[in-house]
Design a protein around this motif. Structure first.
Motif, PDB file in Angstrom:
ATOM      1  N   LEU A 257       0.852  -1.190   0.000  1.00  0.00           N
ATOM      2  CA  LEU A 257       0.000   0.000   0.000  1.00  0.00           C
ATOM      3  C   LEU A 257       0.884   1.235   0.000  1.00  0.00           C
ATOM      4  O   LEU A 257       1.981   1.228   0.550  1.00  0.00           O
ATOM      5  N   SER A 258       0.395   2.316  -0.585  1.00  0.00           N
ATOM      6  CA  SER A 258       1.103   3.590  -0.543  1.00  0.00           C
ATOM      7  C   SER A 258       0.084   4.687  -0.292  1.00  0.00           C
ATOM      8  O   SER A 258      -1.106   4.498  -0.476  1.00  0.00           O
ATOM      9  N   GLY A 259       0.567   5.818   0.150  1.00  0.00           N
ATOM     10  CA  GLY A 259      -0.311   6.945   0.420  1.00  0.00           C
ATOM     11  C   GLY A 259      -0.463   7.186   1.908  1.00  0.00           C
ATOM     12  O   GLY A 259       0.504   7.128   2.668  1.00  0.00           O
ATOM     13  N   VAL A 260      -1.680   7.421   2.338  1.00  0.00           N
ATOM     14  CA  VAL A 260      -1.974   7.805   3.714  1.00  0.00           C
ATOM     15  C   VAL A 260      -2.983   6.830   4.308  1.00  0.00           C
ATOM     16  O   VAL A 260      -3.895   6.373   3.620  1.00  0.00           O
ATOM     17  N   VAL A 261      -2.813   6.508   5.592  1.00  0.00           N
ATOM     18  CA  VAL A 261      -3.732   5.609   6.291  1.00  0.00           C
ATOM     19  C   VAL A 261      -4.262   6.313   7.534  1.00  0.00           C
ATOM     20  O   VAL A 261      -3.539   7.063   8.189  1.00  0.00           O
ATOM     21  N   LEU A 262      -5.530   6.080   7.831  1.00  0.00           N
ATOM     22  CA  LEU A 262      -6.116   6.528   9.094  1.00  0.00           C
ATOM     23  C   LEU A 262      -6.258   5.294   9.972  1.00  0.00           C
ATOM     24  O   LEU A 262      -7.039   4.396   9.672  1.00  0.00           O
ATOM     25  N   ALA A 263      -5.448   5.243  11.028  1.00  0.00           N
ATOM     26  CA  ALA A 263      -5.494   4.129  11.977  1.00  0.00           C
ATOM     27  C   ALA A 263      -6.197   4.595  13.241  1.00  0.00           C
ATOM     28  O   ALA A 263      -6.012   5.730  13.682  1.00  0.00           O
TER      29      ALA A 263
ATOM     30  N   ARG B 241     -18.022   6.057  28.647  1.00  0.00           N
ATOM     31  CA  ARG B 241     -16.624   6.460  28.829  1.00  0.00           C
ATOM     32  C   ARG B 241     -15.833   6.007  27.616  1.00  0.00           C
ATOM     33  O   ARG B 241     -15.840   4.840  27.258  1.00  0.00           O
ATOM     34  N   VAL B 242     -15.129   6.966  27.016  1.00  0.00           N
ATOM     35  CA  VAL B 242     -14.415   6.706  25.774  1.00  0.00           C
ATOM     36  C   VAL B 242     -12.955   7.112  25.914  1.00  0.00           C
ATOM     37  O   VAL B 242     -12.659   8.183  26.435  1.00  0.00           O
ATOM     38  N   LEU B 243     -12.071   6.243  25.453  1.00  0.00           N
ATOM     39  CA  LEU B 243     -10.659   6.565  25.258  1.00  0.00           C
ATOM     40  C   LEU B 243     -10.275   5.937  23.928  1.00  0.00           C
ATOM     41  O   LEU B 243     -10.253   4.707  23.790  1.00  0.00           O
ATOM     42  N   ALA B 244     -10.037   6.779  22.931  1.00  0.00           N
ATOM     43  CA  ALA B 244      -9.722   6.282  21.589  1.00  0.00           C
ATOM     44  C   ALA B 244      -8.673   7.181  20.951  1.00  0.00           C
ATOM     45  O   ALA B 244      -8.660   8.396  21.171  1.00  0.00           O
ATOM     46  N   ASP B 245      -7.787   6.566  20.186  1.00  0.00           N
ATOM     47  CA  ASP B 245      -6.734   7.290  19.477  1.00  0.00           C
ATOM     48  C   ASP B 245      -6.960   7.188  17.972  1.00  0.00           C
ATOM     49  O   ASP B 245      -7.372   6.138  17.474  1.00  0.00           O
ATOM     50  N   PHE B 246      -6.654   8.287  17.272  1.00  0.00           N
ATOM     51  CA  PHE B 246      -6.797   8.361  15.822  1.00  0.00           C
ATOM     52  C   PHE B 246      -5.532   8.991  15.259  1.00  0.00           C
ATOM     53  O   PHE B 246      -5.075  10.018  15.777  1.00  0.00           O
ATOM     54  N   LYS B 247      -4.959   8.383  14.205  1.00  0.00           N
ATOM     55  CA  LYS B 247      -3.754   8.937  13.574  1.00  0.00           C
ATOM     56  C   LYS B 247      -3.864   8.816  12.066  1.00  0.00           C
ATOM     57  O   LYS B 247      -4.220   7.771  11.536  1.00  0.00           O
ATOM     58  N   LEU B 248      -3.505   9.901  11.402  1.00  0.00           N
ATOM     59  CA  LEU B 248      -3.421   9.951   9.952  1.00  0.00           C
ATOM     60  C   LEU B 248      -1.934   9.940   9.621  1.00  0.00           C
ATOM     61  O   LEU B 248      -1.203  10.871   9.986  1.00  0.00           O
ATOM     62  N   MET B 249      -1.458   8.839   8.994  1.00  0.00           N
ATOM     63  CA  MET B 249      -0.019   8.656   8.774  1.00  0.00           C
ATOM     64  C   MET B 249       0.287   8.417   7.309  1.00  0.00           C
ATOM     65  O   MET B 249      -0.471   7.749   6.609  1.00  0.00           O
ATOM     66  N   ARG B 250       1.432   8.965   6.879  1.00  0.00           N
ATOM     67  CA  ARG B 250       1.906   8.722   5.520  1.00  0.00           C
ATOM     68  C   ARG B 250       2.711   7.428   5.529  1.00  0.00           C
ATOM     69  O   ARG B 250       3.627   7.262   6.342  1.00  0.00           O
TER      70      ARG B 250
END
Length: 192
Positions: free
Chosen positions: A121-127, A142-151
């Motif tokens: 895969l290439s480009g950007v991913v939202l994990a 109650r919420v604890l969540a992480d979001f990352k947009l990575m190249r």
């Protein structure tokens, strides 16, 4: 010194806090589609939505029927993220379109780069990763969540956000509805 200390304490509360930034616009990221990874569940619970049929729930508890067909919080969260990103103008693709066995992307950039290379895969991913998701009552989740947009080429983090709060769900009539309302609130906050 005592007077300066007394004056400094109230003024320290007046420091401006940084408000979290929303996901960047589609034009500022890439012309390529964004890979929307499966949401990772790092809780000790399956986070399945309750079955609407009480007999099915009893059959699942006794082991007669698999719970595999029910939606989970992670499914709802991923679907709402997809809708929100498409409304912002992103072109979205799912990693399992290339290979149905594609696993969850790790939230750390080194692991995401490695998995992206292995999957070609290439480009950007939202994990995304859910670390805590529990309904304390029908009124709050109650919420604890992480979001990352990575190249994926170099592991650069283009955007990241941690949601940690008690999300109000005042109109929920059961835990399943509370989970759905909390998902919508969290995603709306990410895109606001």
């Amino acid at each position: 010194l005592v007077i300066l200390g007394i004056l400094g304490v109230p003024l320290s509360g007046c420091v401006a806090t940084k408000t979290p930034s929303p996901i960047p616009s589609a034009t500022g990221i890439s012309a390529e589609p964004i890979w929307l990874a499966k949401v990772r569940n790092s809780t000790d619970m399956p986070l399945l939505l309750p079955a609407t049929n009480p007999l099915r729930s009893l059959a699942e508890m006794s082991g007669k029927v698999s719970s595999g067909g029910r939606q989970s919080v992670m499914d709802l969260l991923r679907e709402e993220l997809r809708k929100g990103m498409e409304q912002k103008g992103y072109s979205i693709r799912l990693p399992e379109e290339t290979d149905a066995r594609f696993p969850h992307f790790p939230i750390d950039s080194a692991g995401a780069v490695r998995l992206g290379r292995e999957g070609k895969l290439s480009g950007v991913v939202l994990a995304s990763e859910v670390r805590r998701w529990e309904a304390t009552s029908k009124q709050f989740v109650r919420v604890l969540a992480d979001f990352k947009l990575m190249r994926l080429e170099d592991g650069a983090i283009l955007w990241e956000r941690r949601v940690q709060s008690a999300v109000p769900t005042p109109s929920a009539t059961d835990p399943g509805q509370a989970y759905m309302d909390a998902v919508r609130t969290v995603v709306a906050e990410l895109f606001s």
